[in-house]
Design a protein around this motif. Sequence first.
Motif, PDB file in Angstrom:
ATOM      1  N   SER A 232      -8.649  -2.746  -1.017  1.00  0.00           N
ATOM      2  CA  SER A 232      -8.559  -2.326  -2.410  1.00  0.00           C
ATOM      3  C   SER A 232      -8.009  -0.911  -2.516  1.00  0.00           C
ATOM      4  CB  SER A 232      -9.934  -2.413  -3.090  1.00  0.00           C
ATOM      5  OG  SER A 232     -10.858  -1.574  -2.435  1.00  0.00           O
ATOM      6  N   ASP A 233      -7.458  -0.610  -3.685  1.00  0.00           N
ATOM      7  CA  ASP A 233      -6.965   0.724  -3.983  1.00  0.00           C
ATOM      8  C   ASP A 233      -8.170   1.570  -4.390  1.00  0.00           C
ATOM      9  OD1 ASP A 233      -6.095   2.836  -5.979  1.00  0.00           O
ATOM     10  OD2 ASP A 233      -4.145   2.169  -5.217  1.00  0.00           O
ATOM     11  N   LEU A 234      -8.415   2.661  -3.687  1.00  0.00           N
ATOM     12  CA  LEU A 234      -9.593   3.479  -3.983  1.00  0.00           C
ATOM     13  C   LEU A 234      -9.512   4.160  -5.345  1.00  0.00           C
ATOM     14  CD1 LEU A 234     -10.616   5.250  -0.643  1.00  0.00           C
ATOM     15  CD2 LEU A 234     -11.788   3.406  -1.844  1.00  0.00           C
ATOM     16  N   LYS A 235      -8.303   4.484  -5.786  1.00  0.00           N
ATOM     17  CA  LYS A 235      -8.165   5.167  -7.072  1.00  0.00           C
ATOM     18  C   LYS A 235      -8.489   4.247  -8.241  1.00  0.00           C
ATOM     19  CE  LYS A 235      -5.456   9.227  -7.603  1.00  0.00           C
ATOM     20  NZ  LYS A 235      -4.194   9.867  -7.580  1.00  0.00           N
TER      21      LYS A 235
ATOM     22  N   GLN B  41      -8.001  -3.666  15.654  1.00  0.00           N
ATOM     23  CA  GLN B  41      -6.583  -3.432  15.939  1.00  0.00           C
ATOM     24  C   GLN B  41      -5.716  -4.197  14.945  1.00  0.00           C
ATOM     25  OE1 GLN B  41      -5.380  -4.675  19.874  1.00  0.00           O
ATOM     26  NE2 GLN B  41      -3.626  -3.307  19.855  1.00  0.00           N
ATOM     27  N   GLN B  42      -6.083  -5.435  14.636  1.00  0.00           N
ATOM     28  CA  GLN B  42      -5.307  -6.254  13.693  1.00  0.00           C
ATOM     29  C   GLN B  42      -5.402  -5.699  12.269  1.00  0.00           C
ATOM     30  OE1 GLN B  42      -3.268  -8.987  14.535  1.00  0.00           O
ATOM     31  NE2 GLN B  42      -2.570  -8.527  12.470  1.00  0.00           N
ATOM     32  N   ILE B  43      -6.586  -5.242  11.865  1.00  0.00           N
ATOM     33  CA  ILE B  43      -6.766  -4.675  10.518  1.00  0.00           C
ATOM     34  C   ILE B  43      -5.874  -3.447  10.343  1.00  0.00           C
ATOM     35  CG2 ILE B  43      -8.401  -3.419   9.036  1.00  0.00           C
ATOM     36  CD1 ILE B  43     -10.572  -5.390  10.021  1.00  0.00           C
ATOM     37  N   ILE B  44      -5.919  -2.529  11.304  1.00  0.00           N
ATOM     38  CA  ILE B  44      -5.103  -1.317  11.211  1.00  0.00           C
ATOM     39  C   ILE B  44      -3.619  -1.670  11.280  1.00  0.00           C
ATOM     40  CG2 ILE B  44      -4.563   0.907  12.281  1.00  0.00           C
ATOM     41  CD1 ILE B  44      -7.318   0.782  10.797  1.00  0.00           C
ATOM     42  N   SER B  45      -3.266  -2.642  12.080  1.00  0.00           N
ATOM     43  CA  SER B  45      -1.872  -3.094  12.151  1.00  0.00           C
ATOM     44  C   SER B  45      -1.416  -3.666  10.810  1.00  0.00           C
ATOM     45  CB  SER B  45      -1.725  -4.154  13.254  1.00  0.00           C
ATOM     46  OG  SER B  45      -0.430  -4.685  13.270  1.00  0.00           O
ATOM     47  N   ASP B  46      -2.299  -4.421  10.138  1.00  0.00           N
ATOM     48  CA  ASP B  46      -1.951  -4.981   8.828  1.00  0.00           C
ATOM     49  C   ASP B  46      -1.736  -3.874   7.802  1.00  0.00           C
ATOM     50  OD1 ASP B  46      -2.073  -7.552   9.832  1.00  0.00           O
ATOM     51  OD2 ASP B  46      -4.018  -8.027   8.948  1.00  0.00           O
ATOM     52  N   ILE B  47      -2.545  -2.819   7.868  1.00  0.00           N
ATOM     53  CA  ILE B  47      -2.382  -1.689   6.944  1.00  0.00           C
ATOM     54  C   ILE B  47      -1.083  -0.949   7.274  1.00  0.00           C
ATOM     55  CG2 ILE B  47      -3.323   0.576   6.305  1.00  0.00           C
ATOM     56  CD1 ILE B  47      -6.145  -0.710   6.695  1.00  0.00           C
TER      57      ILE B  47
ATOM     58  N   ILE C  66       0.848  -1.189   0.000  1.00  0.00           N
ATOM     59  CA  ILE C  66       0.000   0.000   0.000  1.00  0.00           C
ATOM     60  C   ILE C  66       0.888   1.246   0.000  1.00  0.00           C
ATOM     61  CG2 ILE C  66      -1.786   1.279   1.254  1.00  0.00           C
ATOM     62  CD1 ILE C  66      -2.557  -1.396   2.610  1.00  0.00           C
ATOM     63  N   GLN C  67       0.578   2.195  -0.875  1.00  0.00           N
ATOM     64  CA  GLN C  67       1.291   3.461  -0.884  1.00  0.00           C
ATOM     65  C   GLN C  67       1.080   4.163   0.452  1.00  0.00           C
ATOM     66  OE1 GLN C  67      -0.278   5.673  -4.181  1.00  0.00           O
ATOM     67  NE2 GLN C  67       1.057   4.662  -5.664  1.00  0.00           N
ATOM     68  N   GLU C  68       2.128   4.792   0.946  1.00  0.00           N
ATOM     69  CA  GLU C  68       2.045   5.472   2.243  1.00  0.00           C
ATOM     70  C   GLU C  68       0.947   6.539   2.237  1.00  0.00           C
ATOM     71  OE1 GLU C  68       2.893   5.191   6.012  1.00  0.00           O
ATOM     72  OE2 GLU C  68       3.995   3.998   4.554  1.00  0.00           O
TER      73      GLU C  68
ATOM     74  N   SER D 203      -8.584  -1.675  -7.807  1.00  0.00           N
ATOM     75  CA  SER D 203      -7.953  -3.004  -7.837  1.00  0.00           C
ATOM     76  C   SER D 203      -7.766  -3.570  -6.429  1.00  0.00           C
ATOM     77  CB  SER D 203      -6.606  -2.946  -8.570  1.00  0.00           C
ATOM     78  OG  SER D 203      -5.727  -2.095  -7.886  1.00  0.00           O
ATOM     79  N   LEU D 204      -7.872  -4.876  -6.348  1.00  0.00           N
ATOM     80  CA  LEU D 204      -7.735  -5.584  -5.080  1.00  0.00           C
ATOM     81  C   LEU D 204      -6.268  -5.608  -4.655  1.00  0.00           C
ATOM     82  CD1 LEU D 204      -9.255  -7.285  -2.909  1.00  0.00           C
ATOM     83  CD2 LEU D 204      -8.647  -9.302  -4.259  1.00  0.00           C
ATOM     84  N   ILE D 205      -5.999  -5.191  -3.443  1.00  0.00           N
ATOM     85  CA  ILE D 205      -4.646  -5.223  -2.878  1.00  0.00           C
ATOM     86  C   ILE D 205      -4.400  -6.571  -2.221  1.00  0.00           C
ATOM     87  CG2 ILE D 205      -3.127  -4.207  -1.145  1.00  0.00           C
ATOM     88  CD1 ILE D 205      -4.651  -1.543  -1.584  1.00  0.00           C
TER      89      ILE D 205
END
Length: 181
Positions: A132-135, A169-175, A36-38, A138-140
Amino acid sequence: MKNPKYLLSLSCFLAVSLLSGCAASVKSGGGETLAIQESAKQNLVVNFKGNSKVQQNEDWPLLQRDWNEALQAEAARAGYSLTEVQTLSSGTKDGVGITINVSNFRYLTPGARVAAGIMVGNAWVNSSADFSDLKSGSLIGTRTYDTSSSAWEGVMSAMTKKQVQAIAQQIISDIKSAKTK
């Protein structure tokens, strides 16, 4: 005779201990590494989906509310902005779309556990998240997030609200830990 202040303190400590519950543990899965782009991490958009059985569950709105609140708190803690939408749309600006797919859950409150003990059974959530990438749309990547409690843990077991907090917490950690594109 024991000191009344001591007995009161001990009673309060036990009550708080019993009502606080144990932390929930999340079983997470997904083979591919998220990239994921920063700049995209700063704008998170989430929507919740459930199969027909899930949507017919009277506690579905409660689960969504608790989960959204938990994601909001975790995103803010990480310095990200998070909004909930009914439908994800692509082509807007940089960001990460998170579609949370709930396949099954059983919502239990701490009050129900205290009132009925092991008789109320277990709480659980079975879910996956599509990133997914909002722009581009596409599925990340996809991750599974499952959690459950055991009635045998008694009032100490993690009820649904704590479980979705742990998943959030795990979802945000994965991102946060996703490699940069």
